[in-house]
Design a protein around this motif. Structure first.
Motif, PDB file in Angstrom:
ATOM      1  N   LYS A 232       0.803  -1.255   0.039  1.00  0.00           N
ATOM      2  CA  LYS A 232       0.066   0.013   0.152  1.00  0.00           C
ATOM      3  C   LYS A 232       0.993   1.023   0.152  1.00  0.00           C
ATOM      4  CE  LYS A 232      -3.828  -2.351   2.346  1.00  0.00           C
ATOM      5  NZ  LYS A 232      -4.550  -2.474   3.452  1.00  0.00           N
ATOM      6  N   VAL A 233       1.917   1.248   0.740  1.00  0.00           N
ATOM      7  CA  VAL A 233       2.639   2.330   0.789  1.00  0.00           C
ATOM      8  C   VAL A 233       3.730   2.555  -0.561  1.00  0.00           C
ATOM      9  CG1 VAL A 233       4.903   3.510   2.128  1.00  0.00           C
ATOM     10  CG2 VAL A 233       3.146   2.180   3.353  1.00  0.00           C
ATOM     11  N   VAL A 510      -3.445   3.331   3.029  1.00  0.00           N
ATOM     12  CA  VAL A 510      -2.566   4.575   3.555  1.00  0.00           C
ATOM     13  C   VAL A 510      -2.886   5.662   2.798  1.00  0.00           C
ATOM     14  CG1 VAL A 510      -0.596   3.799   2.333  1.00  0.00           C
ATOM     15  CG2 VAL A 510      -0.421   4.943   4.610  1.00  0.00           C
ATOM     16  N   ARG A 511      -2.767   6.787   3.331  1.00  0.00           N
ATOM     17  CA  ARG A 511      -2.669   8.053   2.760  1.00  0.00           C
ATOM     18  C   ARG A 511      -1.542   8.823   3.445  1.00  0.00           C
ATOM     19  NH1 ARG A 511      -5.001   9.328  -1.351  1.00  0.00           N
ATOM     20  NH2 ARG A 511      -6.554   7.849  -1.691  1.00  0.00           N
ATOM     21  N   LEU A 512      -0.429   8.989   2.554  1.00  0.00           N
ATOM     22  CA  LEU A 512       0.589   9.914   3.082  1.00  0.00           C
ATOM     23  C   LEU A 512      -0.012  11.324   2.876  1.00  0.00           C
ATOM     24  CD1 LEU A 512       3.212   8.458   0.790  1.00  0.00           C
ATOM     25  CD2 LEU A 512       2.851   7.902   3.127  1.00  0.00           C
ATOM     26  N   GLU A 513       0.057  11.993   3.932  1.00  0.00           N
ATOM     27  CA  GLU A 513      -0.223  13.485   4.052  1.00  0.00           C
ATOM     28  C   GLU A 513       0.242  14.357   3.044  1.00  0.00           C
ATOM     29  OE1 GLU A 513       0.918  12.344   7.341  1.00  0.00           O
ATOM     30  OE2 GLU A 513      -0.938  11.363   7.738  1.00  0.00           O
ATOM     31  N   LYS A 514      -0.279  14.359   1.843  1.00  0.00           N
ATOM     32  CA  LYS A 514       0.323  15.192   0.840  1.00  0.00           C
ATOM     33  C   LYS A 514       0.175  16.689   1.114  1.00  0.00           C
ATOM     34  CE  LYS A 514      -0.382  11.407  -2.386  1.00  0.00           C
ATOM     35  NZ  LYS A 514      -1.032  11.057  -3.574  1.00  0.00           N
ATOM     36  N   ALA A 515       1.303  17.522   1.045  1.00  0.00           N
ATOM     37  CA  ALA A 515       1.154  18.899   1.216  1.00  0.00           C
ATOM     38  C   ALA A 515       0.388  19.571   0.163  1.00  0.00           C
ATOM     39  CB  ALA A 515       2.546  19.607   1.477  1.00  0.00           C
TER      40      ALA A 515
END
Ligand code: PHE
Length: 515
Positions: A232-233, A510-515
């Protein structure tokens, strides 16, 4: 209104309705004392969903007797039993006679001490034990009997004391207070779950009662496959690379030659990374062929590449004085489990050298890969002998270190990592080299997130790339951000035979906290 005859016998919801028609409200503890709370709740929920009843849950803690206390309630406390036995005997008893009289050694052992303390018994002639009073009050037995009968005791201190003595424990008791609801009736009307064509044709829909939707019900478990957290990552990282115009490298080879893994990267043959302690070598076959084109569209020049690598190590070339040691072909042909995906980046850059852009020179390129690498390391909570490397390379004319630091900021920002710091470092194949750090707010310190650098001319010019083409590369592990994201502290919970499959099945996307 339905008459009571229509209520089915032995049907719990109907029994509840029956009881309510006589008394409103009712208490389950008195009306249904022997029905288990979970079973009753099921029936009540069914009725409540039809608004036939309403109910409140009452949670109470009640003292219950432990097995030892049940015995005391029946036969008296240990000390009372010791006293009674001695009272029966005219001239007192020896300890073994007492044990025989009571019939339980343990009761005598515990009861003796307590009976002495309360001055119920004393030592008589020749060490015999005698009763020293006519009658006693067995308070413990009385207290326990009260609790046994009423599930409580008028003096709360008594309960506290008996709990300490492990004679009584508290048990949660759930009961219900049940009221008639707005649609109370004795008969449970069948509720329709579907509106059918027949009902429309016959007009039955006009009078039918429909079961309300239960938006709280969970879906049935689907026995399907699940993506591993690392996958997922990895998916998120791939999206970031694609977004930034990168092309994915073919990483489907775990076994490489020393040439691609080390020599082509200007790693000297004596470098400690090439040690057995750090690298897994293949024993069968031990060596490979010299590097050569593997497909017809590969126009790369492998012969002069091989010679250039030898020369740049041994004698120096391209303005470099080299390492000046006798370079051994055999060492370069040894087979290893790749220790980094930079072996693939190197092969890709070598292919790039033979490509021609519109101006007849190799075109700028951006490559990435995310795949497994192997290192002969001691295994512990955060290290396995293998991990997944995320790697990117950018080849272009006129690249500057400052521009690439800015690129790193943008790249890591896309996964929610801000405020980077760069620290000078050393890699045999890059100059300058930088470790990349970021300030971790949770840990309140700088943590290393990657390694990077500008590839050396010794490496790039050997493969035939033009002098003014600069190549920047960086690498990080996939495991580290994954462990942080999924709050896994031990890598063995993430990878290997100890992994809990339900963790894999249930962990969220998963969600990487995108800027
Ligand atoms: N190969 C390096 C490592 O294994 C990562 C890296 C790639 C560094 C490219 C610089 C350039 O850590």
């Amino acid at each position: 209104m339905a008459t009571s005859q229509e209520v089915q016998q032995g049907d719990l919801p109907s029994e509840v309705l029956q009881a309510l028609s006589q008394n409103d409200p009712i208490l389950s503890a008195t009306t249904f004392p022997s029905i288990r709370a979970t079973e009753l709740k099921g029936a009540l929920d069914r009725l409540a969903s039809r608004s036939m009843i309403t109910y409140e849950t009452i949670d109470k803690e009640e003292p219950v007797l432990e097995p030892e206390a049940l015995e005391i309630a029946a036969n008296g406390s240990h000390e009372a039993r010791v006293f009674e036995a001695l009272k029966q005997a005219m001239d007192g008893l020896t300890v073994s006679e007492l044990e025989a009289a009571v019939g339980d050694k343990n009761v005598v052992k515990v009861g003796q001490g307590k009976a002495f303390k309360s001055k119920w018994i004393a030592k008589g002639k020749e060490g015999r034990l005698i009763a020293s009073t006519d009658s006693i009050q067995d308070v413990t037995q009385q207290q326990l009997q009260v609790i046994q009968k009423t599930s409580s005791h008028p003096d709360p201190k008594v309960i506290t004391d008996l709990k300490k003595r492990k004679l009584v424990k508290m048990q949660k008791i759930t009961s219900f207070k049940i009221h008639k609801g707005p649609k109370f009736a004795l008969e449970i009307v069948k509720e329709e779950t579907d509106l059918t064509a027949d009902m429309l044709a016959s007009g039955a829909w006009k009078t039918a009662a429909f079961k309300p939707y239960n938006f709280k019900s969970l879906g049935a478990d689907q026995n399907a496959g699940a993506l591993h957290p690392l996958n997922k990552v990895r998916h998120e990282f791939r999206q970031i690379f694609f977004e930034m115009g990168f092309e994915e490298m073919p990483t489907n080879r775990y076994v490489e030659t020393g040439f691609w893994n080390f020599d082509a990267l200007f790693v000297p043959q004596q470098h400690p990374a090439r040690d057995l302690q750090d690298t897994f070598y293949i024993s069968d076959p031990k060596t490979a062929d010299k590097p050569h084109a593997e497909s017809q569209d590969d126009k790369g020049d492998y012969e002069s590449y091989w010679e250039n690598v030898q020369e740049v190590h041994q004698d120096g070339k391209y303005g470099s004085i080299g390492y000046r040691y006798p370079w051994a072909e055999d060492e370069s042909l040894r087979l290893v489990l790749r220790t980094h995906t930079t072996a693939i980046s190197t092969a890709m850059l070598h292919k790039l050298a033979s490509q021609k852009g519109p101006d007849g020179r190799p075109p700028p390129a951006r490559y990435f890969s995310i795949d497994r690498v192997f290192r002969n390391e001691t295994v512990d909570a955060t290290h396995l002998a293998e991990f997944h490397q995320v790697e990117g390379v950018i080849a272009d004319y006129g690249l500057s270190l400052g521009g690439l630091m800015e690129f790193m900021e943008i790249f890591f920002n896309k996964m929610g990592i801000e405020d980077l710091r760069f620290k000078p470092a050393y890699n045999p194949y890059t100059e300058p080299s930088m470790e990349i750090f970021s300030f971790h707010k949770g840990l309140n310190k700088l943590v290393e997130i990657g390694n990077s650098g500008m590839f050396r001319p010794e490496m790039l010019e050997s493969m035939g790339l033009p002098k003014d083409m600069r190549v920047f590369g960086w690498g990080l592990s996939l495991e580290r951000p994954t462990m942080i994201k999924y709050k896994v502290n031990n890598i063995r919970e993430l990878l290997g035979h100890k992994v809990d499959l339900s963790f894999i099945e249930r962990n969220p996307a998963v969600r990487l906290e995108k800027a």
